[in-house]
Write a protein that holds these residues in place. Structure first.
Motif, PDB file in Angstrom:
ATOM      1  N   PHE A  10       0.856  -1.184   0.000  1.00  0.00           N
ATOM      2  CA  PHE A  10       0.000   0.000   0.000  1.00  0.00           C
ATOM      3  C   PHE A  10       0.894   1.236   0.000  1.00  0.00           C
ATOM      4  O   PHE A  10       1.793   1.355   0.840  1.00  0.00           O
ATOM      5  CB  PHE A  10      -0.906   0.007   1.230  1.00  0.00           C
ATOM      6  CG  PHE A  10      -1.918  -1.099   1.210  1.00  0.00           C
ATOM      7  CD1 PHE A  10      -3.177  -0.896   0.683  1.00  0.00           C
ATOM      8  CD2 PHE A  10      -1.600  -2.355   1.699  1.00  0.00           C
ATOM      9  CE1 PHE A  10      -4.113  -1.924   0.652  1.00  0.00           C
ATOM     10  CE2 PHE A  10      -2.513  -3.389   1.679  1.00  0.00           C
ATOM     11  CZ  PHE A  10      -3.776  -3.170   1.153  1.00  0.00           C
ATOM     12  N   MET A  12       1.190   5.718  -1.474  1.00  0.00           N
ATOM     13  CA  MET A  12       0.510   6.913  -1.963  1.00  0.00           C
ATOM     14  C   MET A  12       1.528   7.794  -2.678  1.00  0.00           C
ATOM     15  O   MET A  12       2.731   7.729  -2.371  1.00  0.00           O
ATOM     16  CB  MET A  12      -0.215   7.662  -0.856  1.00  0.00           C
ATOM     17  CG  MET A  12       0.647   8.344   0.159  1.00  0.00           C
ATOM     18  SD  MET A  12      -0.224   9.397   1.361  1.00  0.00           S
ATOM     19  CE  MET A  12      -1.575   8.418   1.888  1.00  0.00           C
ATOM     20  N   THR A  35      -1.134  -1.049  -4.316  1.00  0.00           N
ATOM     21  CA  THR A  35      -2.365  -0.283  -4.292  1.00  0.00           C
ATOM     22  C   THR A  35      -2.083   1.121  -3.794  1.00  0.00           C
ATOM     23  O   THR A  35      -1.487   1.306  -2.734  1.00  0.00           O
ATOM     24  CB  THR A  35      -3.409  -0.946  -3.360  1.00  0.00           C
ATOM     25  OG1 THR A  35      -3.644  -2.271  -3.826  1.00  0.00           O
ATOM     26  CG2 THR A  35      -4.708  -0.177  -3.355  1.00  0.00           C
ATOM     27  N   ASP A  36      -2.529   2.105  -4.573  1.00  0.00           N
ATOM     28  CA  ASP A  36      -2.452   3.512  -4.196  1.00  0.00           C
ATOM     29  C   ASP A  36      -3.682   3.815  -3.348  1.00  0.00           C
ATOM     30  O   ASP A  36      -4.807   3.792  -3.853  1.00  0.00           O
ATOM     31  CB  ASP A  36      -2.425   4.366  -5.470  1.00  0.00           C
ATOM     32  CG  ASP A  36      -2.398   5.854  -5.200  1.00  0.00           C
ATOM     33  OD1 ASP A  36      -2.676   6.286  -4.056  1.00  0.00           O
ATOM     34  OD2 ASP A  36      -2.126   6.603  -6.157  1.00  0.00           O
ATOM     35  N   VAL A  37      -3.479   4.089  -2.067  1.00  0.00           N
ATOM     36  CA  VAL A  37      -4.611   4.301  -1.163  1.00  0.00           C
ATOM     37  C   VAL A  37      -5.368   5.585  -1.462  1.00  0.00           C
ATOM     38  O   VAL A  37      -6.493   5.752  -0.995  1.00  0.00           O
ATOM     39  CB  VAL A  37      -4.190   4.257   0.327  1.00  0.00           C
ATOM     40  CG1 VAL A  37      -3.666   2.882   0.702  1.00  0.00           C
ATOM     41  CG2 VAL A  37      -3.199   5.346   0.666  1.00  0.00           C
ATOM     42  N   THR A  38      -4.787   6.485  -2.259  1.00  0.00           N
ATOM     43  CA  THR A  38      -5.511   7.703  -2.632  1.00  0.00           C
ATOM     44  C   THR A  38      -6.509   7.427  -3.751  1.00  0.00           C
ATOM     45  O   THR A  38      -7.371   8.245  -4.026  1.00  0.00           O
ATOM     46  CB  THR A  38      -4.561   8.843  -3.059  1.00  0.00           C
ATOM     47  OG1 THR A  38      -3.884   8.472  -4.265  1.00  0.00           O
ATOM     48  CG2 THR A  38      -3.559   9.162  -1.967  1.00  0.00           C
ATOM     49  N   SER A  40      -8.216   4.321  -3.962  1.00  0.00           N
ATOM     50  CA  SER A  40      -9.122   3.230  -3.590  1.00  0.00           C
ATOM     51  C   SER A  40      -9.646   3.417  -2.167  1.00  0.00           C
ATOM     52  O   SER A  40      -8.908   3.220  -1.198  1.00  0.00           O
ATOM     53  CB  SER A  40      -8.398   1.884  -3.706  1.00  0.00           C
ATOM     54  OG  SER A  40      -9.190   0.854  -3.164  1.00  0.00           O
ATOM     55  N   ALA A  43      -9.332   0.161  -0.252  1.00  0.00           N
ATOM     56  CA  ALA A  43      -7.985  -0.105   0.270  1.00  0.00           C
ATOM     57  C   ALA A  43      -7.711   0.726   1.521  1.00  0.00           C
ATOM     58  O   ALA A  43      -7.144   0.217   2.499  1.00  0.00           O
ATOM     59  CB  ALA A  43      -6.939   0.189  -0.794  1.00  0.00           C
ATOM     60  N   ARG A  44      -8.111   1.999   1.508  1.00  0.00           N
ATOM     61  CA  ARG A  44      -7.927   2.853   2.692  1.00  0.00           C
ATOM     62  C   ARG A  44      -8.660   2.279   3.889  1.00  0.00           C
ATOM     63  O   ARG A  44      -8.108   2.179   4.989  1.00  0.00           O
ATOM     64  CB  ARG A  44      -8.443   4.277   2.423  1.00  0.00           C
ATOM     65  CG  ARG A  44      -7.459   5.195   1.812  1.00  0.00           C
ATOM     66  CD  ARG A  44      -7.920   6.638   1.852  1.00  0.00           C
ATOM     67  NE  ARG A  44      -9.285   6.864   1.409  1.00  0.00           N
ATOM     68  CZ  ARG A  44      -9.669   6.992   0.139  1.00  0.00           C
ATOM     69  NH1 ARG A  44      -8.778   6.904  -0.821  1.00  0.00           N
ATOM     70  NH2 ARG A  44     -10.918   7.212  -0.165  1.00  0.00           N
ATOM     71  N   LEU A  47      -6.974  -0.944   5.127  1.00  0.00           N
ATOM     72  CA  LEU A  47      -5.721  -0.668   5.824  1.00  0.00           C
ATOM     73  C   LEU A  47      -5.992  -0.048   7.193  1.00  0.00           C
ATOM     74  O   LEU A  47      -5.370  -0.437   8.187  1.00  0.00           O
ATOM     75  CB  LEU A  47      -4.853   0.254   4.964  1.00  0.00           C
ATOM     76  CG  LEU A  47      -3.394   0.374   5.338  1.00  0.00           C
ATOM     77  CD1 LEU A  47      -2.711  -0.977   5.382  1.00  0.00           C
ATOM     78  CD2 LEU A  47      -2.682   1.302   4.360  1.00  0.00           C
ATOM     79  N   LEU A  54      -4.180   5.047   9.067  1.00  0.00           N
ATOM     80  CA  LEU A  54      -3.704   4.966   7.689  1.00  0.00           C
ATOM     81  C   LEU A  54      -2.210   5.270   7.700  1.00  0.00           C
ATOM     82  O   LEU A  54      -1.806   6.366   8.105  1.00  0.00           O
ATOM     83  CB  LEU A  54      -4.449   5.962   6.802  1.00  0.00           C
ATOM     84  CG  LEU A  54      -4.129   5.921   5.326  1.00  0.00           C
ATOM     85  CD1 LEU A  54      -4.503   4.570   4.731  1.00  0.00           C
ATOM     86  CD2 LEU A  54      -4.884   7.019   4.594  1.00  0.00           C
ATOM     87  N   VAL A  56       1.407   4.518   5.307  1.00  0.00           N
ATOM     88  CA  VAL A  56       2.092   3.951   4.147  1.00  0.00           C
ATOM     89  C   VAL A  56       3.566   4.315   4.234  1.00  0.00           C
ATOM     90  O   VAL A  56       3.913   5.302   4.878  1.00  0.00           O
ATOM     91  CB  VAL A  56       1.491   4.473   2.814  1.00  0.00           C
ATOM     92  CG1 VAL A  56       0.082   3.963   2.630  1.00  0.00           C
ATOM     93  CG2 VAL A  56       1.554   5.978   2.705  1.00  0.00           C
TER      94      VAL A  56
END
Length: 82
Positions: A10, A12, A35-38, A40, A43-44, A47, A54, A56
């Motif tokens: 994960f 960003m 995975t880019d948490v910004t 999805s 995903a955020r 996580l 949160l 990363v």
């Protein structure tokens, strides 16, 4: 025979520690789902549910064991993957 762990990374944009891990992975051709948490919300939420916050970069090993921080993730990968 031991199976390779399932890895999820994960990240960003703009995160220097995330870029450190991504560069390490790219340089060694390690296949990791990233995975880019910004991008999805799912995903955020996932996580945050696992960590209580949160943070990363975060590497999940087999969907649950988190490895946090760029240097720590690179060390884990060098010891266990590539």
């Amino acid at each position: 025979m031991e199976h390779a762990p399932v890895l999820e990374l994960f990240v960003m944009p703009g995160c220097n520690e995330c870029q450190k891990v991504r560069s390490y992975v790219a340089d060694r051709g390690v296949g990791i789902a990233t995975t880019d948490v910004t991008r999805s919300r799912e995903a955020r939420t996932r996580l945050q549910g696992l960590l209580g916050r949160l943070q990363v970069p975060c590497l999940l090993v087999n969907g649950q064991v988190p490895v946090l921080g760029g240097s720590e993730i690179v060390t884990y990968l060098s010891d266990h993957v590539a």
